[in-house]
Design a protein around this motif. Structure first.
Motif, short mmCIF file in Angstrom:
data_model
loop_
_atom_site.label_atom_id
_atom_site.label_comp_id
_atom_site.label_asym_id
_atom_site.label_seq_id
_atom_site.Cartn_x
_atom_site.Cartn_y
_atom_site.Cartn_z
N ARG A 192 -2.20 8.81 1.73
CA ARG A 192 -3.52 8.20 1.77
C ARG A 192 -4.61 9.27 1.75
O ARG A 192 -4.54 10.26 2.46
CB ARG A 192 -3.66 7.31 3.00
CG ARG A 192 -2.76 6.07 2.90
CD ARG A 192 -2.69 5.27 4.17
NE ARG A 192 -1.60 4.28 4.09
CZ ARG A 192 -1.12 3.61 5.13
NH1 ARG A 192 -1.64 3.80 6.34
NH2 ARG A 192 -0.13 2.75 4.97
N GLU A 251 0.84 -1.20 0.00
CA GLU A 251 0.00 0.00 0.00
C GLU A 251 0.87 1.25 0.00
O GLU A 251 2.07 1.21 0.28
CB GLU A 251 -0.94 0.01 1.20
CG GLU A 251 -0.24 -0.08 2.54
CD GLU A 251 -1.23 -0.15 3.69
OE1 GLU A 251 -2.43 0.08 3.47
OE2 GLU A 251 -0.79 -0.44 4.82
N GLN A 265 -5.03 2.80 -6.86
CA GLN A 265 -5.18 1.87 -5.76
C GLN A 265 -4.33 0.63 -6.00
O GLN A 265 -3.95 0.33 -7.13
CB GLN A 265 -6.66 1.45 -5.59
CG GLN A 265 -7.61 2.62 -5.34
CD GLN A 265 -7.38 3.28 -4.00
OE1 GLN A 265 -7.09 2.61 -3.01
NE2 GLN A 265 -7.52 4.61 -3.97
N GLU A 293 -4.27 9.70 -3.11
CA GLU A 293 -3.64 8.84 -4.09
C GLU A 293 -4.38 8.88 -5.43
O GLU A 293 -5.58 9.13 -5.48
CB GLU A 293 -3.52 7.39 -3.59
CG GLU A 293 -4.83 6.73 -3.23
CD GLU A 293 -5.14 6.88 -1.75
OE1 GLU A 293 -5.31 8.03 -1.31
OE2 GLU A 293 -5.26 5.86 -1.05
#
Length: 352
Positions: free
Chosen positions: A204, A198, A210, A207
């Motif tokens: 976060r 991640e 994904q 972004e």
């Protein structure tokens, strides 16, 4: 001990506006910044030659600064051009003026021999002034030796621990052995973290994609001026980032971090963190800068705590681990440059 024959970041351009006189200490020298009538920057020693009153509590008059103790006036070259009550000033009243270049939103000051002040030697920090990249100029003051801050920049293994919930977020960072190279001007370090599950915590919510990532930090610390330049980013895993491919979804950054010693125990830290995606989104730029500020405060807290221990006990017996290879090389190169400038024999200690 400082390398003096170099361009040092002394102030952001926006810090010196109008009739403002900005006092600052660089490499132990008290200086004052101001702007002349044409808008160009000037830097003088912050000390009237008469009774050593600070010029920074004086008054700007056109291209000059007047000492508000006994009224002497100094031009941008440090020449005393007026002494109240006399048709011409008394001898030996001139003060030091420093060579100045304003570039990349910064006012750079040459702290050594003025005859060696070549504007072409100003470090290339163009990403913080490039319309294709967005960033916010920022500043932090440290109560710490500048070399401790440079150590921190040369050893990113600390991201796993100091920045666990901000800039780091992965145990892989501490375990990764980087590629370390000596360059003409300093040390370059390349760190790749392929297939991370991640994105880092500080990204976060902003972004652009994904899933797993290929993350990188490629940075160089230049000896002259202590200028740290970094190419970093995250791309969808397996899209070719390690081979130089930057797909549109990749989140790319160009960081500039510059450490100018104030004196032996305090430092100035100038930084930007430029991004090349969604650059018209000012809220994103502010959000990224705020998150980076949180991470840099974590560094500041750790380094200043380290400085307090060193002040009390000294550095004797300080250990070294494999993660120190980059910082040890940089310290050796820095010490060699300082020794060469001062005409001393090179020191052989591993970390200077």
């Amino acid at each position: 001990m400082f390398l003096r024959n170099a361009w040092y970041a002394g102030a952001w351009g926006h810090e010196v506006e109008g009739d403002k006189l900005l006092p600052r200490k660089l490499l132990g020298d008290a200086v004052v910044f101001y702007r002349k009538s044409d808008g160009s920057a000037a830097v003088l020693r912050d000390r009237c030659s008469h009774r050593f009153a600070p010029l920074s509590i004086g008054r700007k008059e056109g291209d000059c600064v007047r000492c508000m103790y006994h009224g002497l006036v100094f031009d941008a070259d440090g020449v005393c051009v007026e002494e109240p009550g006399k048709s011409r000033p008394s001898p030996n009243l001139d003060i030091r003026a420093y060579p100045v270049v304003e570039r990349w939103k910064l006012i750079w000051v040459w702290m050594g021999d003025p005859a060696l002040a070549d504007p072409d030697l100003v470090p290339d920090c163009h990403f913080q002034d490039d319309p294709a990249w967005a960033s916010i100029p920022a500043y932090i003051h440290y109560d710490a030796d500048y070399r401790l801050i440079l150590d921190n920049l040369m050893d990113f293994s600390h991201l796993t621990f100091v920045h666990e919930n901000t800039l780091g977020g992965s145990a892989t960072i501490a375990a990764t052995r980087p590629k370390i190279e000596q360059t003409d001007g300093g040390v370059r370090i390349t760190r790749w973290y392929p297939g991370e599950p991640e994105i880092a915590p500080y990204l976060r919510g902003v972004e652009t994609f994904q899933g797993p990532i290929d993350r990188w930090n490629i940075y160089e610390l230049q000896i002259a001026g202590n200028v740290f330049l970094m190419d970093s980013g995250s791309a969808p895993a397996g899209t070719g980032a390690p081979e130089g491919v930057r797909v549109p979804q990749a989140m790319q950054f160009r960081a500039t971090q510059i450490v100018t010693p104030e004196d032996e125990h305090h430092s100035h830290f100038f930084w930007t963190y430029a991004h090349n995606f969604d650059i018209s989104n000012a809220d994103l730029t502010r959000k990224l800068a705020a998150r980076l500020t949180t991470g840099f405060q974590e560094d500041k807290d750790m380094i200043e705590a380290q400085q307090k221990v060193i002040d009390e006990y000294g550095e004797d017996g300080m250990g070294y681990i494999f993660a120190d290879n980059g910082l040890a090389l940089f310290r050796r190169l820095l010490r060699a440059r300082i020794d060469a400038e001062q005409g001393q024999a090179p020191k052989l200690a591993a970390a200077g």
